[in-house]
Design a protein around this motif. Structure first.
Motif, mmCIF file in Angstrom:
data_model
loop_
_atom_site.group_PDB
_atom_site.id
_atom_site.type_symbol
_atom_site.label_atom_id
_atom_site.label_comp_id
_atom_site.label_asym_id
_atom_site.label_seq_id
_atom_site.Cartn_x
_atom_site.Cartn_y
_atom_site.Cartn_z
ATOM 1 N N UNK A 240 32.386 32.277 32.716
ATOM 2 C CA UNK A 240 33.518 31.943 31.854
ATOM 3 C C UNK A 240 34.257 30.716 32.344
ATOM 4 N N UNK A 241 35.051 30.154 31.449
ATOM 5 C CA UNK A 241 36.126 29.226 31.802
ATOM 6 C C UNK A 241 37.413 29.990 31.529
ATOM 7 N N UNK A 242 38.188 30.246 32.580
ATOM 8 C CA UNK A 242 39.305 31.187 32.495
ATOM 9 C C UNK A 242 40.619 30.514 32.844
ATOM 10 N N UNK A 243 41.653 30.943 32.177
ATOM 11 C CA UNK A 243 42.981 30.360 32.334
ATOM 12 C C UNK A 243 43.414 30.265 33.796
ATOM 13 N N UNK A 244 43.898 29.108 34.208
ATOM 14 C CA UNK A 244 44.404 28.946 35.563
ATOM 15 C C UNK A 244 45.548 29.938 35.820
ATOM 16 N N UNK A 245 45.548 30.467 37.034
ATOM 17 C CA UNK A 245 46.568 31.406 37.478
ATOM 18 C C UNK A 245 46.867 31.106 38.942
ATOM 19 N N UNK A 246 47.977 31.567 39.483
ATOM 20 C CA UNK A 246 48.191 31.406 40.921
ATOM 21 C C UNK A 246 47.034 32.020 41.709
ATOM 22 N N UNK A 247 46.438 31.236 42.580
ATOM 23 C CA UNK A 247 45.265 31.699 43.318
ATOM 24 C C UNK A 247 43.961 31.435 42.598
ATOM 25 N N UNK A 287 38.718 33.582 45.020
ATOM 26 C CA UNK A 287 38.479 34.983 44.624
ATOM 27 C C UNK A 287 39.757 35.501 43.991
ATOM 28 N N UNK A 288 39.613 36.116 42.813
ATOM 29 C CA UNK A 288 40.826 36.615 42.162
ATOM 30 C C UNK A 288 40.485 37.594 41.048
ATOM 31 N N UNK A 289 41.371 38.545 40.838
ATOM 32 C CA UNK A 289 41.351 39.346 39.617
ATOM 33 C C UNK A 289 41.926 38.479 38.507
ATOM 34 N N UNK A 290 41.071 38.073 37.564
ATOM 35 C CA UNK A 290 41.483 37.159 36.494
ATOM 36 C C UNK A 290 41.932 37.984 35.292
ATOM 37 N N UNK A 291 43.195 38.395 35.325
ATOM 38 C CA UNK A 291 43.696 39.322 34.320
ATOM 39 C C UNK A 291 44.434 38.627 33.182
ATOM 40 N N UNK A 292 44.209 37.328 33.004
ATOM 41 C CA UNK A 292 44.807 36.630 31.872
ATOM 42 C C UNK A 292 44.116 36.920 30.558
ATOM 43 N N UNK A 293 42.943 37.518 30.594
ATOM 44 C CA UNK A 293 42.194 37.849 29.389
ATOM 45 C C UNK A 293 40.982 38.681 29.739
ATOM 46 N N UNK A 294 40.229 39.061 28.719
ATOM 47 C CA UNK A 294 39.003 39.839 28.909
ATOM 48 C C UNK A 294 37.794 38.928 28.741
ATOM 49 N N UNK A 295 36.683 39.325 29.332
ATOM 50 C CA UNK A 295 35.449 38.545 29.219
ATOM 51 C C UNK A 295 34.283 39.490 28.968
ATOM 52 N N UNK A 296 33.107 38.917 28.820
ATOM 53 C CA UNK A 296 31.938 39.714 28.473
ATOM 54 C C UNK A 296 31.481 40.624 29.602
ATOM 55 N N UNK A 297 31.992 40.379 30.815
ATOM 56 C CA UNK A 297 31.747 41.328 31.885
ATOM 57 C C UNK A 297 32.262 42.715 31.549
ATOM 58 N N UNK A 298 33.369 42.796 30.795
ATOM 59 C CA UNK A 298 33.904 44.101 30.372
ATOM 60 C C UNK A 298 32.895 44.861 29.516
ATOM 61 N N UNK A 299 32.259 44.152 28.592
ATOM 62 C CA UNK A 299 31.267 44.812 27.733
ATOM 63 C C UNK A 299 30.088 45.302 28.565
#
Length: 392
Positions: A240-247, A287-299
């Protein structure tokens, strides 16, 4: 990033796409794979499967008994955008939005429009209405700059327009859609490299449709049941390309994604890729829990697949002017997404490394146990001393 990889990424991010309107990205990928002799086919839902020439070939790979798991790399071909609904007048098209979007400074925002027959035209948004939740566009009118262009309304799709579909500025790549064409690039580049040796790698790629409206393409593929009776292990690799977050910051390397907003990912496979990242990209990964959204890993997790995930930090997620920069209309208004070339190159490197034979899939915690046992051994003398505390 090699010149070839850079050229491939730029060409891919120049393709128009929207949920359920991924045909141009898919055709680009098919042409590339065909020229390189990489097997591929379309599943019944229009997802592009890479690494097998047919459903039968897919099943044969899964039926081959081996301790080496098949690595199923997943990325999506769509990006938020609109569909045409009906022509209101010459050059005025009513549209409906699919996926996330900015919510401010929308009136007069430049857009592009396309259908799957060829070129693109331009226009601007008018009469924008947000959905009831207020988090994204629901409907709008598009006023075209070329009113004579009038294909069937339902074949038209589009999204926000900037100075170019994609351009480079220093180490950054700005684009109307980086999410998730960066992931698609990594799947394609990994496939080209893996099949160049002309041996059968433990590789499958799933380039999916309509992720932006609820992981639709990947869920549809998993519902086919093709993975349910595999004779060998399968590990899903969500890209994925995932929203920047602290860390999880731009330019500091690809992210070993520990989970998303919906679920943590599988501990064992995540440990495998974390160790790879520590060895191959020391000090240049995150390394981070990227909780800004969901991705296909959830499926993949929901359908019982061991799952790991990688991501690159994404600026101006879903074209929202969160970080500003060139062509941003105003804070939180439409803006190009952007990624860092080194982050993309790092994710590409880790994808290739995940295909190496002999990784610790069967015992991912061996090195951790060894380190912890060594620490325990340092304290043997203290551990075995009589407890001098009060006796009861």
């Amino acid at each position: 990033m090699t010149p070839d990889d850079h050229d491939l990424l730029m060409a891919l991010m120049a393709q128009p796409t929207a949920p359920f309107r991924e045909a141009r990205v898919r055709a680009f990928a098919q042409d590339l794979l065909r020229a390189a002799g990489v097997p591929h086919f379309l599943d019944p839902l229009g997802n592009l499967v890479v690494g097998a020439a047919s459903p039968a070939g897919y099943q044969r790979l899964l039926a081959t008994r081996s301790r080496e798991p098949v690595r199923l790399f997943i990325a999506h071909m769509d990006h938020p955008g609109f569909h045409g609904v009906r022509w209101l007048a010459p050059g005025v098209l009513r549209v409906r939005w699919h996926g996330g979007s900015p919510t401010r400074h929308l009136t007069g925002a430049p857009v592009w429009l396309a259908d799957d027959t060829g070129g693109e035209v331009t226009g601007v948004l008018r009469r924008v209405r947000l959905g009831k939740h207020g988090l994204a566009i629901d409907t709008a009118e598009v006023h075209l700059d070329t009113p004579a262009w009038r294909p069937r309304a339902q074949t038209v799709y589009g999204a926000f327009r900037f100075r170019k579909p994609v351009w480079r500025s220093g180490a950054r790549l700005y684009a109307r859609a980086a999410d998730d064409l960066v992931g698609v690039f990594c799947v394609l580049a990994t496939a080209l490299e893996a099949f160049r040796a002309r041996r059968r790698p433990p590789f499958l790629g799933l380039l999916s449709r309509a992720e932006e409206v609820g992981l639709v393409g990947t869920v549809a593929h998993l519902q086919l049941g093709w993975l349910a009776n595999a004779a060998r292990p399968v590990v899903a690799v969500s890209l994925e390309a995932s929203r920047t977050l602290p860390g999880a910051e731009l330019g500091k390397g690809p992210i070993v994604r520990l989970g998303d907003r919906r679920t943590p990912f599988s501990a064992g496979p995540t440990q495998v890729v974390a160790e790879l990242a520590a060895k191959r990209l020391p000090g240049r990964h995150q390394r981070r829990l990227m909780d800004g959204g969901s991705c296909e890993g959830s499926a993949a997790v929901a359908w019982g697949l061991p799952t790991l995930a990688l991501a690159v930090p994404l600026g101006n997620y879903h074209n929202q002017g969160l970080q500003g920069g060139p062509d941003c209309r105003a804070p939180l208004g439409p803006a190009p997404e952007f990624v860092h070339r080194d982050d993309v190159a790092g994710m590409r490197l880790l994808c290739a490394a995940l295909l190496e034979p002999g990784l610790s899939w069967c015992d991912p915690w061996r090195e951790v146990r060894t380190r912890l046992a060594a620490i325990r051994a340092k304290y043997d003398a203290l551990l075995t001393q009589s407890d001098a505390g009060p006796k009861r």
